[in-house]
Design an enzyme around this catalytic site. Structure first.
Site, PDB file in Angstrom:
ATOM      1  N   ARG A  23      13.273 -72.764   3.387  1.00 52.66           N
ATOM      2  CA  ARG A  23      11.826 -72.308   3.159  1.00 52.66           C
ATOM      3  C   ARG A  23      11.564 -70.846   3.653  1.00 52.66           C
ATOM      4  O   ARG A  23      10.523 -70.023   3.086  1.00 52.66           O
ATOM      5  CB  ARG A  23      10.727 -73.208   3.606  1.00 52.66           C
ATOM      6  CG  ARG A  23      10.955 -74.509   2.932  1.00 52.66           C
ATOM      7  CD  ARG A  23      10.043 -75.626   3.695  1.00 52.66           C
ATOM      8  NE  ARG A  23      10.340 -75.619   5.202  1.00 52.66           N
ATOM      9  CZ  ARG A  23       9.612 -75.778   6.280  1.00 52.66           C
ATOM     10  NH1 ARG A  23       8.109 -76.434   6.102  1.00 52.66           N
ATOM     11  NH2 ARG A  23       9.821 -75.868   7.445  1.00 52.66           N
ATOM     12  N   GLU A  28       7.166 -67.220  17.418  1.00 51.88           N
ATOM     13  CA  GLU A  28       6.170 -66.853  18.086  1.00 51.88           C
ATOM     14  C   GLU A  28       6.077 -65.446  18.758  1.00 51.88           C
ATOM     15  O   GLU A  28       7.076 -65.226  19.226  1.00 51.88           O
ATOM     16  CB  GLU A  28       6.010 -67.818  19.258  1.00 51.88           C
ATOM     17  CG  GLU A  28       4.790 -67.881  20.153  1.00 51.88           C
ATOM     18  CD  GLU A  28       4.914 -68.706  21.133  1.00 51.88           C
ATOM     19  OE1 GLU A  28       4.359 -70.016  20.884  1.00 51.88           O
ATOM     20  OE2 GLU A  28       5.627 -68.622  22.253  1.00 51.88           O
ATOM     21  N   ASP A  47      -5.315 -54.089  18.847  1.00 53.62           N
ATOM     22  CA  ASP A  47      -4.400 -54.356  17.704  1.00 53.62           C
ATOM     23  C   ASP A  47      -4.285 -53.316  16.727  1.00 53.62           C
ATOM     24  O   ASP A  47      -5.279 -53.108  16.232  1.00 53.62           O
ATOM     25  CB  ASP A  47      -3.879 -55.825  17.232  1.00 53.62           C
ATOM     26  CG  ASP A  47      -3.791 -56.896  18.172  1.00 53.62           C
ATOM     27  OD1 ASP A  47      -3.630 -56.416  19.259  1.00 53.62           O
ATOM     28  OD2 ASP A  47      -3.572 -58.049  17.724  1.00 53.62           O
ATOM     29  N   ASN A  48      -3.066 -52.698  16.549  1.00 53.50           N
ATOM     30  CA  ASN A  48      -3.109 -51.776  15.527  1.00 53.50           C
ATOM     31  C   ASN A  48      -1.911 -52.034  14.521  1.00 53.50           C
ATOM     32  O   ASN A  48      -0.903 -52.551  14.970  1.00 53.50           O
ATOM     33  CB  ASN A  48      -2.502 -50.312  16.113  1.00 53.50           C
ATOM     34  CG  ASN A  48      -3.679 -49.811  17.035  1.00 53.50           C
ATOM     35  OD1 ASN A  48      -4.831 -50.046  16.776  1.00 53.50           O
ATOM     36  ND2 ASN A  48      -3.211 -49.198  18.120  1.00 53.50           N
ATOM     37  N   ARG A  58       6.891 -41.051  13.820  1.00 52.24           N
ATOM     38  CA  ARG A  58       5.984 -40.902  14.496  1.00 52.24           C
ATOM     39  C   ARG A  58       5.892 -40.820  16.093  1.00 52.24           C
ATOM     40  O   ARG A  58       6.578 -41.599  16.849  1.00 52.24           O
ATOM     41  CB  ARG A  58       4.766 -42.125  14.133  1.00 52.24           C
ATOM     42  CG  ARG A  58       4.347 -42.225  12.793  1.00 52.24           C
ATOM     43  CD  ARG A  58       3.693 -43.507  12.678  1.00 52.24           C
ATOM     44  NE  ARG A  58       3.257 -43.523  11.135  1.00 52.24           N
ATOM     45  CZ  ARG A  58       2.256 -42.888  10.416  1.00 52.24           C
ATOM     46  NH1 ARG A  58       1.472 -42.289  11.108  1.00 52.24           N
ATOM     47  NH2 ARG A  58       2.025 -43.239   9.050  1.00 52.24           N
ATOM     48  N   HIS A  61       4.381 -40.088  21.789  1.00 52.97           N
ATOM     49  CA  HIS A  61       2.936 -39.980  22.168  1.00 52.97           C
ATOM     50  C   HIS A  61       2.708 -40.825  23.501  1.00 52.97           C
ATOM     51  O   HIS A  61       3.579 -41.774  23.718  1.00 52.97           O
ATOM     52  CB  HIS A  61       2.094 -40.795  20.909  1.00 52.97           C
ATOM     53  CG  HIS A  61       2.236 -40.065  19.524  1.00 52.97           C
ATOM     54  ND1 HIS A  61       2.160 -40.852  18.413  1.00 52.97           N
ATOM     55  CD2 HIS A  61       2.415 -38.789  19.235  1.00 52.97           C
ATOM     56  CE1 HIS A  61       2.360 -40.148  17.492  1.00 52.97           C
ATOM     57  NE2 HIS A  61       2.324 -38.866  17.896  1.00 52.97           N
ATOM     58  N   LYS A  70       1.971 -51.102  25.231  1.00 51.12           N
ATOM     59  CA  LYS A  70       2.208 -51.387  23.836  1.00 51.12           C
ATOM     60  C   LYS A  70       3.498 -52.438  23.621  1.00 51.12           C
ATOM     61  O   LYS A  70       4.573 -52.031  24.154  1.00 51.12           O
ATOM     62  CB  LYS A  70       2.687 -50.048  23.062  1.00 51.12           C
ATOM     63  CG  LYS A  70       1.447 -49.073  23.178  1.00 51.12           C
ATOM     64  CD  LYS A  70       1.837 -47.847  22.375  1.00 51.12           C
ATOM     65  CE  LYS A  70       0.901 -46.773  22.540  1.00 51.12           C
ATOM     66  NZ  LYS A  70       1.347 -45.504  21.680  1.00 51.12           N
ATOM     67  N   HIS A 117       6.150 -42.931  23.699  1.00 50.87           N
ATOM     68  CA  HIS A 117       6.786 -43.838  22.593  1.00 50.87           C
ATOM     69  C   HIS A 117       6.534 -43.015  21.157  1.00 50.87           C
ATOM     70  O   HIS A 117       5.944 -42.402  20.908  1.00 50.87           O
ATOM     71  CB  HIS A 117       5.671 -44.918  22.604  1.00 50.87           C
ATOM     72  CG  HIS A 117       5.923 -45.931  21.428  1.00 50.87           C
ATOM     73  ND1 HIS A 117       5.240 -46.016  20.420  1.00 50.87           N
ATOM     74  CD2 HIS A 117       6.830 -46.887  21.425  1.00 50.87           C
ATOM     75  CE1 HIS A 117       5.868 -47.082  19.555  1.00 50.87           C
ATOM     76  NE2 HIS A 117       6.918 -47.557  20.166  1.00 50.87           N
ATOM     77  N   TYR A 130       1.248 -53.169  16.667  1.00 49.01           N
ATOM     78  CA  TYR A 130       1.290 -53.086  18.471  1.00 49.01           C
ATOM     79  C   TYR A 130       0.110 -53.444  18.856  1.00 49.01           C
ATOM     80  O   TYR A 130      -1.085 -53.268  18.468  1.00 49.01           O
ATOM     81  CB  TYR A 130       1.914 -51.673  18.747  1.00 49.01           C
ATOM     82  CG  TYR A 130       1.183 -50.508  18.078  1.00 49.01           C
ATOM     83  CD1 TYR A 130       0.335 -49.394  18.704  1.00 49.01           C
ATOM     84  CD2 TYR A 130       1.695 -50.154  16.857  1.00 49.01           C
ATOM     85  CE1 TYR A 130      -0.077 -48.607  18.311  1.00 49.01           C
ATOM     86  CE2 TYR A 130       1.132 -48.918  16.223  1.00 49.01           C
ATOM     87  CZ  TYR A 130       0.147 -47.963  17.020  1.00 49.01           C
ATOM     88  OH  TYR A 130      -0.292 -47.044  16.427  1.00 49.01           O
ATOM     89  N   GLU A 141      -4.884 -37.910  25.029  1.00 48.76           N
ATOM     90  CA  GLU A 141      -3.632 -37.787  24.215  1.00 48.76           C
ATOM     91  C   GLU A 141      -2.606 -36.822  24.840  1.00 48.76           C
ATOM     92  O   GLU A 141      -3.095 -35.539  24.953  1.00 48.76           O
ATOM     93  CB  GLU A 141      -3.832 -37.548  22.773  1.00 48.76           C
ATOM     94  CG  GLU A 141      -4.183 -38.681  21.892  1.00 48.76           C
ATOM     95  CD  GLU A 141      -4.207 -38.486  20.491  1.00 48.76           C
ATOM     96  OE1 GLU A 141      -3.626 -39.517  19.709  1.00 48.76           O
ATOM     97  OE2 GLU A 141      -4.891 -37.575  20.005  1.00 48.76           O
ATOM     98  N   LYS A 165       0.205 -32.527  13.451  1.00 52.43           N
ATOM     99  CA  LYS A 165       0.132 -32.827  14.961  1.00 52.43           C
ATOM    100  C   LYS A 165       1.236 -32.958  15.671  1.00 52.43           C
ATOM    101  O   LYS A 165       1.760 -32.434  16.713  1.00 52.43           O
ATOM    102  CB  LYS A 165      -0.746 -34.045  14.954  1.00 52.43           C
ATOM    103  CG  LYS A 165      -1.123 -34.327  16.501  1.00 52.43           C
ATOM    104  CD  LYS A 165      -2.102 -35.486  16.819  1.00 52.43           C
ATOM    105  CE  LYS A 165      -1.329 -36.641  17.239  1.00 52.43           C
ATOM    106  NZ  LYS A 165      -2.358 -37.788  17.560  1.00 52.43           N
ATOM    107  N   ASP A 166       2.293 -33.820  15.034  1.00 54.10           N
ATOM    108  CA  ASP A 166       3.731 -34.040  15.755  1.00 54.10           C
ATOM    109  C   ASP A 166       4.569 -32.811  15.714  1.00 54.10           C
ATOM    110  O   ASP A 166       5.410 -32.720  16.620  1.00 54.10           O
ATOM    111  CB  ASP A 166       4.185 -35.329  15.272  1.00 54.10           C
ATOM    112  CG  ASP A 166       3.576 -36.691  15.733  1.00 54.10           C
ATOM    113  OD1 ASP A 166       2.770 -36.627  16.421  1.00 54.10           O
ATOM    114  OD2 ASP A 166       4.044 -37.644  15.068  1.00 54.10           O
TER     115      ASP A 166
END
Length: 190
Positions: A23, A28, A47-48, A58, A61, A70, A117, A130, A141, A165-166
């Site tokens: 199935r 978890e 949570d994002n 990305r 940061h 995170k 990260h 995350y 930042e 930005k990056d």
């Protein structure tokens, strides 16, 4: 669950126990008791989720002060995820660790507060999730350039898709040393 210490102090690779049959599968993704035993705090406040296409990178940061620990994982697709130790007084300064995270392997990476990260997308689409130990605070930042030769991350792509930005982030050598976190700023599981 299997918890593996990486070469960076406090950065952990977590492999939840998978239960699968015809199935599908079940695992978890969070259990406060089990994760606390591994040294991961249970005080997550945000949570994002991000959704990105192949080739998006990305990072790298960090928030400092008000750093976010995170716990990261992939809900769809596959990414190469990276943690970098740029704590100014760390014996591991400038070192990085990377892991492939996917919905198939169900791996998670714990990136403690005080570490930079970033990740890049290896599949057509990736949904990246995350849990954070502190709230997003844009005024704190601090980022560094994804391909800084002083760090030397072996990214599995050559020409990533980056935000404006990056693209504009500085190299580590261009960041004032006192702007970087120190070991004493954040408790790290050793």
């Amino acid at each position: 669950m299997k918890v593996t210490e990486t070469t960076l102090p406090g950065v952990l690779l977590i492999e939840p126990r998978l239960f699968g049959d015809s199935r599908g599968a079940f695992w978890e993704t969070w259990n406060a008791t089990r994760y606390a035993e591994a040294g991961i705090p249970s005080a997550f406040v945000q949570d994002n989720v991000s959704r990105s296409s192949r080739g998006v990178l990305r990072g790298l940061h960090l928030q400092h002060p008000q750093a976010q620990g995170k716990l990261v994982q992939v809900l769809q697709g596959e990414v190469f995820d990276v943690a970098v130790d740029l704590r100014r007084d760390s014996p591991c300064f400038g070192q990085w660790v990377g892991a492939t995270l996917s919905v198939e392997n169900a791996r998670q990476l714990w990136v403690p507060p005080g570490f930079h990260h970033g990740f890049c997308v290896l599949s057509d689409v990736a949904v990246f999730c995350y849990k954070c130990t502190d709230f997003y605070a844009p005024q704190t930042e601090l980022g560094v350039l994804w391909n800084d030769p002083d760090i030397g991350i072996d990214w599995p792509l050559e020409d990533p898709i980056l935000s404006d930005k990056d693209v504009a982030l500085p190299r580590v050598s261009e960041v004032a040393r006192d702007r970087l976190p120190s070991i004493a700023d954040y408790e790290v599981v050793e």
